[in-house]
Design an enzyme around this catalytic site. Structure first.
Site, PDB file in Angstrom:
ATOM      1  N   SER A  34       0.665  -1.065  -0.247  1.00 16.50           N
ATOM      2  CA  SER A  34      -0.146  -0.113  -0.014  1.00 16.50           C
ATOM      3  C   SER A  34       0.852   1.429   0.024  1.00 16.50           C
ATOM      4  CB  SER A  34      -0.757   0.039   1.196  1.00 16.50           C
ATOM      5  OG  SER A  34      -2.134  -0.771   0.946  1.00 16.50           O
ATOM      6  N   HIS A  65      -2.635   0.775  -5.001  1.00 19.61           N
ATOM      7  CA  HIS A  65      -2.297  -0.548  -5.621  1.00 19.61           C
ATOM      8  C   HIS A  65      -2.301  -0.196  -7.151  1.00 19.61           C
ATOM      9  CE1 HIS A  65      -1.222  -3.205  -2.284  1.00 19.61           C
ATOM     10  NE2 HIS A  65      -1.939  -2.168  -1.851  1.00 19.61           N
ATOM     11  N   HIS A  87      -5.094  -8.996  -2.268  1.00 23.40           N
ATOM     12  CA  HIS A  87      -5.295  -9.389  -0.798  1.00 23.40           C
ATOM     13  C   HIS A  87      -6.720 -10.460  -0.787  1.00 23.40           C
ATOM     14  CE1 HIS A  87      -3.744  -5.254  -0.995  1.00 23.40           C
ATOM     15  NE2 HIS A  87      -3.024  -5.696   0.241  1.00 23.40           N
ATOM     16  N   TYR A  89      -8.995  -9.909   1.354  1.00 26.41           N
ATOM     17  CA  TYR A  89     -10.124  -8.983   1.591  1.00 26.41           C
ATOM     18  C   TYR A  89     -10.706  -8.419   0.426  1.00 26.41           C
ATOM     19  CZ  TYR A  89      -6.968  -4.844   1.282  1.00 26.41           C
ATOM     20  OH  TYR A  89      -6.208  -3.954   0.597  1.00 26.41           O
ATOM     21  N   GLU A  90      -9.902  -8.564  -0.753  1.00 27.23           N
ATOM     22  CA  GLU A  90     -10.801  -8.023  -1.835  1.00 27.23           C
ATOM     23  C   GLU A  90     -11.725  -9.123  -2.441  1.00 27.23           C
ATOM     24  OE1 GLU A  90      -7.811  -5.680  -4.609  1.00 27.23           O
ATOM     25  OE2 GLU A  90      -6.466  -6.931  -3.088  1.00 27.23           O
ATOM     26  N   ALA A 117       2.227  -2.077   4.096  1.00 31.51           N
ATOM     27  CA  ALA A 117       1.839  -1.057   5.170  1.00 31.51           C
ATOM     28  C   ALA A 117       1.281  -2.114   6.454  1.00 31.51           C
ATOM     29  CB  ALA A 117       0.865  -0.277   4.706  1.00 31.51           C
ATOM     30  N   MET A 215      -2.718  -6.836   6.702  1.00 31.45           N
ATOM     31  CA  MET A 215      -3.552  -7.699   6.095  1.00 31.45           C
ATOM     32  C   MET A 215      -3.031  -8.196   4.730  1.00 31.45           C
ATOM     33  SD  MET A 215      -6.672  -4.880   6.301  1.00 31.45           S
ATOM     34  CE  MET A 215      -6.890  -3.928   7.577  1.00 31.45           C
ATOM     35  N   SER A 216      -1.664  -8.530   4.677  1.00 29.11           N
ATOM     36  CA  SER A 216      -1.111  -9.402   3.794  1.00 29.11           C
ATOM     37  C   SER A 216       0.160 -10.082   4.085  1.00 29.11           C
ATOM     38  CB  SER A 216      -0.565  -7.953   2.667  1.00 29.11           C
ATOM     39  OG  SER A 216       0.536  -7.427   3.175  1.00 29.11           O
ATOM     40  N   ASN A 239       0.881   3.738  10.452  1.00 33.88           N
ATOM     41  CA  ASN A 239       0.030   4.215  11.685  1.00 33.88           C
ATOM     42  C   ASN A 239       0.255   3.393  12.823  1.00 33.88           C
ATOM     43  OD1 ASN A 239      -1.449   2.313   9.876  1.00 33.88           O
ATOM     44  ND2 ASN A 239      -2.522   1.952  11.893  1.00 33.88           N
ATOM     45  N   HIS A 251      -7.600   5.086   5.990  1.00 39.06           N
ATOM     46  CA  HIS A 251      -6.663   4.536   4.944  1.00 39.06           C
ATOM     47  C   HIS A 251      -5.902   5.730   4.295  1.00 39.06           C
ATOM     48  CE1 HIS A 251      -4.840   1.667   2.156  1.00 39.06           C
ATOM     49  NE2 HIS A 251      -5.430   2.429   1.129  1.00 39.06           N
TER      50      HIS A 251
HETATM   51  N1  HPA Z   1      -3.970  -2.600  10.819  1.00 41.82           N
HETATM   52  C1  HPA Z   1      -3.952  -3.767   9.621  1.00 41.82           C
HETATM   53  N2  HPA Z   1      -3.537  -3.357   8.271  1.00 41.82           N
HETATM   54  C2  HPA Z   1      -2.934  -2.136   8.296  1.00 41.82           C
HETATM   55  C3  HPA Z   1      -2.750  -1.284   9.326  1.00 41.82           C
HETATM   56  C4  HPA Z   1      -3.375  -1.517  10.504  1.00 41.82           C
HETATM   57  O1  HPA Z   1      -3.391  -0.697  11.551  1.00 41.82           O
HETATM   58  N3  HPA Z   1      -2.047   0.061   8.806  1.00 41.82           N
HETATM   59  C5  HPA Z   1      -1.795  -0.556   7.561  1.00 41.82           C
HETATM   60  N4  HPA Z   1      -2.173  -1.726   7.141  1.00 41.82           N
END
Ligand code: HPA
Length: 282
Positions: A34, A65, A87, A89-90, A117, A215-216, A239, A251
């Site tokens: 990301s 992406h 991913h 989640y997609e 990320a 998430m990856s 973050n 995001h």
């Molecule tokens: N959680 C999950 N996936 C992420 C996060 C998060 O805080 N930040 C960037 N990708």
């Protein structure tokens, strides 16, 4: 058609297509997470292929992406970069998520660098920190190796003690030292998304020993290790994870942080790649 049979066909058609469209197949693959796509813009002498042209490849839908494969020179070393990944989640089957990794293996690529990320759980981290993944917690990750084993890729029960390559750890540490770019180390926990985690979930991950959450990466790392490729994975802490600081996550902030550190991050990756290329020459 049988799911695994279709997957095998997709791997062959994608590999053939890429082989016939690139002048030369690089030895190192880099998956850009990301907002980390700008690294691909620093490549020179590029050849690029949109995912939509590659038979068998899924399409990237996540914001940040791009959805293309780019071969190019970074610091004088040729790499194959995925600008955007898939991913679960997609809505993709995990086999589509790991397909590019198996295609890279089929193309003869030996080293893969996965970037992502991630949210920081370790309170010593702050936004913009980089973390080399030394191990992962993947209980919640979709199982990349369920179903008939693809014997041509690897054994039924592959080792995960060395899921991430010790040799690549050393090359990454060396790159961090020579560039002065700080590289933290820690454990990455997989969260399925697409929502960010709750503070209670983050407390559980923290108790389990996780330093970052995302998430990856885990399915791809497992599939790559299965094939015997050497894996290096680096998270950009975009973050602090939910509840580590008391405010909402979004995001946009994730993309802003990755953009802010993109140069920094590219420089470190470029130095790591140089070290890997030198190792290959020896
Ligand atoms: N959680 C999950 N996936 C992420 C996060 C998060 O805080 N930040 C960037 N990708």
């Amino acid at each position: 058609m049988d799911r695994i049979k279709k997957h095998r066909q997709n791997i062959s058609s994608a590999s053939e297509y890429i082989r016939s469209h690139l002048k030369q197949i690089p030895k190192i693959a880099v998956v850009l997470g990301s907002g980390l796509g700008p690294l691909a813009d620093t490549l020179v002498n590029t050849e690029s292929i949109p995912y939509s042209d590659i038979p068998g490849f899924a399409q990237s839908t996540a914001p940040g992406h791009e959805g293309r494969l780019i071969a190019g020179d970074l610091n004088g070393c040729r790499i194959l970069a995925m600008q955007g990944r898939f991913h679960s989640y997609e809505g993709y089957d995990v086999l589509d998520v790991v397909l590019p990794v198996r295609v890279f293996h089929t193309l003869g690529i030996k080293d893969i660098i996965l970037t992502n990320a991630a949210g920081g759980i370790n309170p010593d981290f702050s936004e913009g920190a980089l973390m080399m993944i030394t191990d992962h917690i993947g209980f919640l990750a979709p199982p990349a190796l369920w179903g008939e084993n693809l014997e041509e890729f690897g054994p039924r029960f592959p080792d995960m003690t060395y899921a991430y390559s010790r040799q690549l750890f050393e090359l990454a540490r060396k790159a961090s030292k020579s560039t002065g770019i700080k590289l933290n180390e820690g454990i990455y926990a997989y969260a399925p998304g697409a929502q960010y985690e709750t503070p209670a979930e983050i407390r559980v991950f923290s108790k389990l020993g996780a330093d970052a959450v995302g998430m990856s990466t885990v399915p791809e790392a497992v599939a790559a290790r299965h094939t015997g490729m050497s894996v290096l994975a680096i998270s950009c802490i975009t973050n602090m994870a939910a509840g580590i600081i008391d405010r909402e996550l979004n995001h946009i902030e994730v993309l802003e942080t990755s953009k802010r550190v993109a140069d920094h991050f590219s420089n470190l990756i470029a130095e790591i790649i140089k070290n890997i290329a030198e190792k290959d020459v020896q």
